[in-house]
Design an enzyme around this catalytic site. Structure first.
Site, PDB file in Angstrom:
ATOM      1  N   GLY A 168       0.821  -1.213   0.000  1.00 53.77           N
ATOM      2  CA  GLY A 168       0.000   0.000   0.000  1.00 53.77           C
ATOM      3  C   GLY A 168       0.848   1.253   0.000  1.00 53.77           C
ATOM      4  O   GLY A 168       1.806   1.394  -0.759  1.00 53.77           O
ATOM      5  N   GLY A 169       0.495   2.175   0.894  1.00 57.99           N
ATOM      6  CA  GLY A 169       1.209   3.447   0.963  1.00 57.99           C
ATOM      7  C   GLY A 169       2.685   3.269   1.245  1.00 57.99           C
ATOM      8  O   GLY A 169       3.496   4.140   0.909  1.00 57.99           O
TER       9      GLY A 169
HETATM   10  C1  HXC Z   1      -2.970  -2.533  10.878  1.00 57.81           C
HETATM   11  C2  HXC Z   1      -1.662  -4.338  10.388  1.00 57.81           C
HETATM   12  C3  HXC Z   1      -1.516  -3.907   9.056  1.00 57.81           C
HETATM   13  C4  HXC Z   1      -2.168  -2.689   8.678  1.00 57.81           C
HETATM   14  C5  HXC Z   1      -0.399  -5.709   9.269  1.00 57.81           C
HETATM   15  N1  HXC Z   1      -0.955  -5.470  10.477  1.00 57.81           N
HETATM   16  N2  HXC Z   1      -0.740  -4.773   8.382  1.00 57.81           N
HETATM   17  N3  HXC Z   1      -2.374  -3.663  11.279  1.00 57.81           N
HETATM   18  N4  HXC Z   1      -2.886  -2.042   9.639  1.00 57.81           N
HETATM   19  N5  HXC Z   1      -2.058  -2.192   7.454  1.00 57.81           N
HETATM   20  C6  HXC Z   1      -0.826  -6.250  11.698  1.00 57.81           C
HETATM   21  C7  HXC Z   1      -1.527  -7.603  11.617  1.00 57.81           C
HETATM   22  O1  HXC Z   1      -2.876  -7.474  11.975  1.00 57.81           O
HETATM   23  C8  HXC Z   1      -0.734  -8.398  12.641  1.00 57.81           C
HETATM   24  O2  HXC Z   1      -1.193  -8.066  13.944  1.00 57.81           O
HETATM   25  C9  HXC Z   1       0.664  -7.855  12.504  1.00 57.81           C
HETATM   26  O3  HXC Z   1       0.533  -6.581  11.873  1.00 57.81           O
HETATM   27  C10 HXC Z   1       1.551  -8.712  11.624  1.00 57.81           C
HETATM   28  O4  HXC Z   1       0.842  -8.979  10.411  1.00 57.81           O
HETATM   29  P1  HXC Z   1       0.715 -10.438   9.798  1.00 57.81           P
HETATM   30  O5  HXC Z   1      -0.308 -10.384   8.756  1.00 57.81           O
HETATM   31  O6  HXC Z   1       0.540 -11.425  10.906  1.00 57.81           O
HETATM   32  O7  HXC Z   1       2.177 -10.636   9.213  1.00 57.81           O
HETATM   33  P2  HXC Z   1       2.611 -11.291   7.827  1.00 57.81           P
HETATM   34  O8  HXC Z   1       1.946 -12.626   7.678  1.00 57.81           O
HETATM   35  O9  HXC Z   1       4.094 -11.251   7.836  1.00 57.81           O
HETATM   36  O10 HXC Z   1       2.033 -10.368   6.686  1.00 57.81           O
HETATM   37  C11 HXC Z   1       2.483  -9.025   6.556  1.00 57.81           C
HETATM   38  C12 HXC Z   1       1.638  -8.260   5.521  1.00 57.81           C
HETATM   39  C13 HXC Z   1       0.129  -8.424   5.838  1.00 57.81           C
HETATM   40  C14 HXC Z   1       1.945  -8.824   4.124  1.00 57.81           C
HETATM   41  C15 HXC Z   1       2.106  -6.802   5.546  1.00 57.81           C
HETATM   42  O11 HXC Z   1      -0.064  -8.109   7.234  1.00 57.81           O
HETATM   43  C16 HXC Z   1      -0.734  -7.546   5.019  1.00 57.81           C
HETATM   44  O12 HXC Z   1      -1.044  -7.903   3.895  1.00 57.81           O
HETATM   45  N6  HXC Z   1      -1.158  -6.411   5.597  1.00 57.81           N
HETATM   46  C17 HXC Z   1      -2.047  -5.494   4.906  1.00 57.81           C
HETATM   47  C18 HXC Z   1      -1.335  -4.861   3.748  1.00 57.81           C
HETATM   48  C19 HXC Z   1      -2.191  -3.850   3.025  1.00 57.81           C
HETATM   49  O13 HXC Z   1      -3.076  -4.187   2.247  1.00 57.81           O
HETATM   50  N7  HXC Z   1      -1.963  -2.589   3.297  1.00 57.81           N
HETATM   51  C20 HXC Z   1      -2.621  -1.555   2.571  1.00 57.81           C
HETATM   52  C21 HXC Z   1      -3.179  -0.609   3.527  1.00 57.81           C
HETATM   53  S1  HXC Z   1      -3.931   0.662   2.543  1.00 57.81           S
HETATM   54  P3  HXC Z   1      -1.181  -9.117  15.130  1.00 57.81           P
HETATM   55  O14 HXC Z   1      -1.764  -8.353  16.276  1.00 57.81           O
HETATM   56  O15 HXC Z   1      -2.023 -10.264  14.670  1.00 57.81           O
HETATM   57  O16 HXC Z   1       0.243  -9.506  15.320  1.00 57.81           O
HETATM   58  C22 HXC Z   1      -2.716   1.741   2.211  1.00 57.81           C
HETATM   59  C23 HXC Z   1      -3.170   2.852   1.303  1.00 57.81           C
HETATM   60  C24 HXC Z   1      -2.234   4.011   1.284  1.00 57.81           C
HETATM   61  O17 HXC Z   1      -1.616   1.653   2.626  1.00 57.81           O
HETATM   62  C25 HXC Z   1      -2.323   4.612  -0.077  1.00 57.81           C
HETATM   63  C26 HXC Z   1      -1.371   5.728  -0.264  1.00 57.81           C
HETATM   64  C27 HXC Z   1      -1.139   6.002  -1.740  1.00 57.81           C
END
Ligand code: HXC
Length: 513
Positions: A168-169
């Site tokens: 993402g960001g």
């Molecule tokens: C809040 C998050 C998070 C997020 C991960 N965590 N990403 N919490 N916001 N974006 C938390 C999980 O809930 C988890 O908490 C801990 O971090 C570790 O994550 P896991 O999934 O257990 O780890 P892993 O299997 O290594 O996977 C990592 C990951 C995955 C690939 C980054 O977590 C993931 O896909 N996250 C979301 C990515 C995403 O789509 N982000 C986009 C956001 S939108 P616990 O408590 O269980 O340990 C964005 C838009 C901005 O960014 C645009 C600007 C142009």
């Protein structure tokens, strides 16, 4: 309770980030923690942390019960090789290093200081992107960072190290910075991960294939430097920093400790094959001109038909741009033009003189290139060289054909000194194609067209497959022996040390994007 002890305890809590279990999990993946990384990056005991007790303000989705002092990012300043740098290091053990409103504020605070004090910013990225529970305020936080990245671009060097899954960001701030380093097997960059890809496009792809270090090094060109692990990547960042100035108004550090193996003076003349259609490795030529072991190649695995990187000549940083005959005969295509242009612009922004080695048969023809915009992408390299005001030298080792001759830092687009080796061929096109076009009628009317074609090809080659027509016109400044190259380059850069060239006052140019 002793107030000093209270502070010490609070510091210890903050240093634990998401807790021992998560630190263990981080280590078990072969990754270091945010603080361990900073320790390795900076000079010993030079780190000064800021914002250690910052906590987020969110209350939704259980976040009111999940606060971590520092809020998932360690920020501050320190030194590398004794020079000031600002650093942020995201802590994956705290909510996956996700970016909250306050996490963003911490990063912005050090970026603002970096701008005021004109020193580089290094970001160690390990983040799942915008903190999903916070919604729009975390998006706004990203925007605050992107805005600062853009303002800082060309003003202070900005380096991004990708040390975990960045989604993402978390990928757009690095994309706005100057160089991206990635770690093999543990770092990924994608706008959306494999699960979303599957839902939207029905493609099945692994994280590695979608956005691993190799993918971005070879296919997309997003990744400039690949390292096998956290320790090596941080060493490489320190090494690169030794080539860079602090800001756009200063010069890169000058070292008086350099070596040059004198046997290279003779060796350089033996690199080119006798047959001018055969390849050779331009990196061997570069190596024979620069200080020993000083070449740091950028974008090594992307668009390998052009080689770019930093080097030193008598201890001073230069940027090298070179066609690579070993890859696609060194032809210019979309990716090599983009790669070269970006590097030239970085060097120009940060007062790094440019040395170009030219052996280019032209632009790559074909529908693929035309339909994907070779005209605009090729123009990027032309634009980047044309606008560069740093000292610029070109060495034509062999082929300099067609538009590609103009583009590769030619005299007429502002290069300061252009040299050619005796093996140089400077012409509109290769002799065979040229003969076919300009002697078409004579060849078709001849009793033996094949023999006529050969005769006319030789005639054209004798006229242009050498450096002397260009030298007669002053389009190159001198024809030099390969063995004279290093000394000529040293003398030329010395002569150009006080070069000052102004560009016409304007808001900014409009580079073909
Ligand atoms: C809040 C998050 C998070 C997020 C991960 N965590 N990403 N919490 N916001 N974006 C938390 C999980 O809930 C988890 O908490 C801990 O971090 C570790 O994550 P896991 O999934 O257990 O780890 P892993 O299997 O290594 O996977 C990592 C990951 C995955 C690939 C980054 O977590 C993931 O896909 N996250 C979301 C990515 C995403 O789509 N982000 C986009 C956001 S939108 P616990 O408590 O269980 O340990 C964005 C838009 C901005 O960014 C645009 C600007 C142009």
């Amino acid at each position: 309770m002793d107030l000093n002890q209270k502070l010490i305890d609070k510091r210890e809590t903050s240093k634990l980030g998401g807790g021992l279990k998560r630190i263990e999990a981080q280590h078990s993946k072969g990754k270091l923690t945010a603080r361990e990384r900073i320790e390795l990056l900076l000079d010993e005991d030079s780190f000064n942390e800021m914002g250690m007790f910052v906590e987020h303000r969110a209350t939704k989705f259980g976040l009111d019960k999940q606060t971590y002092p520092g809020d998932g990012v360690v920020t501050g300043f320190g030194t590398i090789h004794g020079r000031l740098v600002y650093v942020f290091s995201q802590d994956f053990t705290v909510l996956g290093g996700s970016l909250s409103e306050t996490h963003a504020e911490k990063i912005c605070k050090i970026m603002d200081l970096a701008m005021k004090n004109q020193a580089p910013v290094i970001g160690l990225n390990d983040s799942g992107g915008a903190r999903i529970q916070e919604g729009v305020v975390s998006l706004a936080g990203y925007a605050d960072i992107f805005y600062r990245n853009t303002k800082a671009s060309g003003f202070i060097p900005q380096l991004s190290v990708i040390m975990g899954p960045c989604a993402g960001g978390a990928v757009y701030s690095p994309a706005l910075t100057d160089f991206i380093f990635m770690v093999e097997d543990t770092s990924y960059m994608f706008v959306t991960g494999p699960n979303v890809v599957k839902t939207v496009t029905h493609e099945e792809v692994t994280s590695e294939d979608l956005g691993g270090a190799k993918t971005h090094a070879e296919k997309s060109g997003v990744n400039h430097f690949t390292s096998p692990n956290d320790v090596t990547v941080l060493k490489e960042v320190r090494d690169l920093m030794s080539y860079l100035p602090q800001n756009c108004q200063s010069l890169a550090p000058h070292t008086t400790k350099f070596e040059f193996d004198k046997t290279k003076i003779d060796r350089i003349g033996q690199i080119l094959p006798a047959n001018s259609t055969l390849p050779y490795d331009i990196r061997e030529v570069i190596d024979c001109v620069i200080d020993d072991n000083s070449f740091r190649e950028v974008h090594k695995d992307f668009a390998t038909n052009i080689v770019v990187g930093f080097a030193r000549v008598e201890g001073r940083t230069i940027g090298v741009v070179a066609n690579q005959p070993m890859s696609m005969a060194g032809v210019l295509d979309i990716d090599s033009s983009r790669k070269g242009a970006r590097f030239v612009r970085f060097c120009d922004a940060f007062n790094i003189p440019l040395l170009t080695f030219e052996d280019v048969p032209g632009f790559l023809p074909g529908t693929d290139q035309e339909w994907n915009g070779i005209i605009v992408h090729g123009a990027k390299l032309l634009y980047a060289f044309s606008e560069a005001t740093v000292p610029r030298i070109t060495i034509i080792t062999r082929k300099a054909y067609g538009g590609a001759f103009d583009v590769m830092n030619s005299k007429n687009i502002g290069a300061d000194l252009n040299f050619a080796w005796p093996t140089a061929e400077i012409a509109v096109m290769g002799a065979k194609g040229a003969a076919e076009i300009i002697f078409k009628r004579e060849i078709s009317d001849a009793t033996d067209p094949e023999a006529k074609w050969k005769e006319k090809e030789t005639e054209y080659a004798n006229m242009f497959a050498n450096p002397y027509r260009a030298a007669e016109r002053g389009i190159i400044d001198d024809v030099i022996l390969p063995s004279e190259t290093r000394n000529k380059v040293i003398a030329a850069f010395k002569m150009l040390e006080s070069k000052r060239e102004e560009i016409p006052p304007k808001k900014h140019g409009n580079i073909p994007m």
